[in-house]
Design a protein around this motif. Structure first.
Motif, PDB file in Angstrom:
ATOM      1  N   GLU A 215      81.510  61.482 -20.388  1.00 17.14           N
ATOM      2  CA  GLU A 215      81.725  61.375 -18.945  1.00 17.14           C
ATOM      3  C   GLU A 215      82.972  60.558 -18.639  1.00 17.14           C
ATOM      4  O   GLU A 215      83.766  60.907 -17.752  1.00 17.14           O
ATOM      5  N   ALA A 216      83.157  59.471 -19.393  1.00 11.75           N
ATOM      6  CA  ALA A 216      84.317  58.602 -19.168  1.00 11.75           C
ATOM      7  C   ALA A 216      85.626  59.326 -19.489  1.00 11.75           C
ATOM      8  O   ALA A 216      86.635  59.166 -18.778  1.00 11.75           O
ATOM      9  N   GLU A 217      85.638  60.136 -20.549  1.00  8.61           N
ATOM     10  CA  GLU A 217      86.831  60.902 -20.882  1.00  8.61           C
ATOM     11  C   GLU A 217      87.198  61.859 -19.746  1.00  8.61           C
ATOM     12  O   GLU A 217      88.369  62.016 -19.392  1.00  8.61           O
ATOM     13  N   PRO A 234      77.876  64.813 -12.632  1.00  5.55           N
ATOM     14  CA  PRO A 234      78.063  65.543 -13.891  1.00  5.55           C
ATOM     15  C   PRO A 234      76.793  65.609 -14.730  1.00  5.55           C
ATOM     16  O   PRO A 234      76.007  64.663 -14.774  1.00  5.55           O
ATOM     17  N   ILE A 235      76.626  66.742 -15.394  1.00  6.69           N
ATOM     18  CA  ILE A 235      75.536  66.953 -16.344  1.00  6.69           C
ATOM     19  C   ILE A 235      76.154  67.019 -17.733  1.00  6.69           C
ATOM     20  O   ILE A 235      76.959  67.913 -18.018  1.00  6.69           O
ATOM     21  N   ILE A 236      75.803  66.056 -18.582  1.00  6.89           N
ATOM     22  CA  ILE A 236      76.282  66.026 -19.965  1.00  6.89           C
ATOM     23  C   ILE A 236      75.034  65.888 -20.827  1.00  6.89           C
ATOM     24  O   ILE A 236      74.538  64.787 -21.060  1.00  6.89           O
ATOM     25  N   ALA A 265      82.888  69.270 -13.454  1.00  5.41           N
ATOM     26  CA  ALA A 265      84.099  69.855 -12.891  1.00  5.41           C
ATOM     27  C   ALA A 265      84.743  68.888 -11.908  1.00  5.41           C
ATOM     28  O   ALA A 265      84.084  68.015 -11.345  1.00  5.41           O
ATOM     29  N   ALA A 266      86.027  69.107 -11.696  1.00  8.99           N
ATOM     30  CA  ALA A 266      86.814  68.258 -10.799  1.00  8.99           C
ATOM     31  C   ALA A 266      86.866  68.850  -9.399  1.00  8.99           C
ATOM     32  O   ALA A 266      86.757  70.059  -9.200  1.00  8.99           O
ATOM     33  N   GLU A 267      87.047  67.948  -8.425  1.00 14.72           N
ATOM     34  CA  GLU A 267      87.423  68.374  -7.083  1.00 14.72           C
ATOM     35  C   GLU A 267      88.916  68.160  -6.925  1.00 14.72           C
ATOM     36  O   GLU A 267      89.535  67.385  -7.650  1.00 14.72           O
ATOM     37  N   TYR A 268      89.489  68.850  -5.947  1.00 14.96           N
ATOM     38  CA  TYR A 268      90.873  68.582  -5.570  1.00 14.96           C
ATOM     39  C   TYR A 268      91.024  68.877  -4.096  1.00 14.96           C
ATOM     40  O   TYR A 268      90.689  69.969  -3.630  1.00 14.96           O
ATOM     41  N   ALA A 269      91.499  67.884  -3.338  1.00 13.50           N
ATOM     42  CA  ALA A 269      91.702  68.023  -1.887  1.00 13.50           C
ATOM     43  C   ALA A 269      90.415  68.481  -1.195  1.00 13.50           C
ATOM     44  O   ALA A 269      90.447  69.282  -0.269  1.00 13.50           O
TER      45      ALA A 269
END
Length: 430
Positions: A215-217, A234-236, A265-269
């Motif tokens: 998660e940190a990475e 996040p699900i890891i 996954a990432a968000e953006y704007a």
């Protein structure tokens, strides 16, 4: 905000789409979200209400948007109200939107400070017959807190009981579900950032790492690429944790021979991406893991082809169920008797694949979209089949984000993110 400026032309188009569907002589109001308290003087990080962002591009608290296309004067047809900024606020909290900057962001010329809202609304209400209120009617919503929007609706109904009431949400459900090219570009950026995070993991994961180190990475890679962070919790999930569909503890070590199901996954704007991949802790899949993995991948690929204009949501999921049933028979997880004797309301395949295959994606991870209406071009969907086998100690889910095309197969926004067994193994064993 970390993201690069967005052209106000997008928000101008979005407002035109909304006002084109309003009733005559009607006004619509949209409020920013609250900043939610934790305790003492601590608060949650601010998240803008997606509707006011969609219509204005304004991404700060205590903002209000009014749309009144039939107002008697042009300057009353689009109005922004902002928290008044000053030097003291700038020193303690940072820069807030000025009236000039708000115009650059939104394309709205009429901007007032929030202190003028009630006075100006009163004048507008003397002209209007109908008020559009913005209630949350998403099929997954379960709201237990009183939002800023809800408080406004309560106040407005008490102050203006003689006006007609209409709902903004049905309009927003339709127009937000079909993306403009600028939105698709922002979502592609979110997917590209997600790709960078995933590729980083492939050289990092090995026996003994913990789920929280993974998660940190990811958060490191996301933030360094202008994302606020994860688009959702996040699900890891290593080993049998993958068989808990919403496992979010992310606190266990990853053991040799196990798989890790990643739904991250990432968000953006403020736009979401939504990725699932399942990778081997030791860098190689066993034959059984590979067989199940490839079965899930075939279901994903075939399900993607079904997302075409005119397709109906319920029928789509029935067809995916048939594809999954065939794969489960091939894996020996089901036999013909299981299928012949299945309950139509809970088919046999649901024992191993119990969630839906797709959902709308956009400003929300589970985005707006009316499920009883046919699918349209430029809608964005996840495609995320999975097979979960607690008895064998692993679960596999694979997920991409795709744009429905006018003709042909959907366009995969995650086309560059490794998914084939051989590609993942090669990258993990460089």
């Amino acid at each position: 905000m970390k993201y690069l400026p967005i052209s106000s032309a997008l928000f101008v188009k979005n407002r035109k789409k909304f006002t084109a569907q309003m009733k005559p002589n009607a006004i619509a109001v949209f409020n920013s979200n609250d900043i939610y308290p934790i305790s003492a003087d601590s608060t949650m990080p601010f998240q803008q209400h997606r509707d006011i962002f969609y219509l204005s591009g304004v991404d700060q608290e205590e903002s209000i948007l009014i749309l009144f296309p039939d107002a008697p004067y042009e300057h009353q047809r689009e109005i922004l109200f902002l928290r008044e900024t000053n030097e003291h606020i700038a020193i303690w909290e940072g820069e807030k939107l000025t009236k000039e900057r708000a115009f650059e962001v939104s394309g709205i010329k009429t901007v007032y400070w929030l202190s003028d809202f009630e006075k100006i609304l009163f004048e507008l209400m003397t002209y209007a017959e109908t008020m559009y209120i913005n209630t949350n009617e998403h099929y997954r919503q379960s709201v237990e807190t009183e939002t800023r929007e809800a408080r406004f609706v309560k106040w407005w109904k008490e102050k203006y009981p003689a006006h007609n009431v209409a709902k903004s949400n049905p309009i927003l459900q339709r127009i937000r579900s079909v993306k403009e090219q600028e939105e698709l570009d922002l979502m592609q950026t979110a997917c590209n950032i997600t790709e960078k995070g995933f590729r980083r993991l492939l050289s990092f994961v090995k026996p003994g790492v913990t789920e929280y180190e993974i998660e940190a990475e990811l958060i490191h890679e996301f933030v360094r690429n202008r994302s606020k962070g994860f688009a959702y919790t996040p699900i890891i999930a290593s080993g049998n944790n993958a068989n808990v569909l919403h496992y979010i503890e992310n606190n266990q070590p990853c053991h040799a021979g196990d798989l890790i199901l990643l739904d991250v996954a990432a968000e953006y704007a403020n736009y979401s991406s939504d990725l699932s991949r399942t990778i081997p802790v030791s860098g190689r899949y066993t034959d059984r893991q590979k067989a199940v993995y490839n079965a899930v991948l075939r279901v994903k690929n075939e399900a993607t082809k079904l997302l075409v204009p005119g397709a109906l949501w319920k029928e789509y999921h029935k067809e995916v169920g048939k594809i999954m049933t065939s794969e489960l028979l091939g894996l020996g997880l089901l036999d013909k008797a299981d299928v012949q004797n299945e309950n139509p309301d809970w088919p046999a395949y649901k024992k191993y694949f119990m969630h839906g295959t797709s959902h709308h994606l956009g400003l929300d991870t589970h985005d707006y979209g009316l499920l009883h209406e046919p699918i349209k071009a430029n809608m964005v969907f996840t495609v995320e089949p999975g097979i979960y086998i607690p008895a064998e100690g692993f679960g596999i889910r694979l997920e991409d984000n795709v744009v429905v095309q006018e003709k042909g197969e959907p366009f995969n926004l995650m086309r560059n993110i490794p998914i084939e067994v051989e590609e993942i193994e090669n990258l993990m064993n460089v």
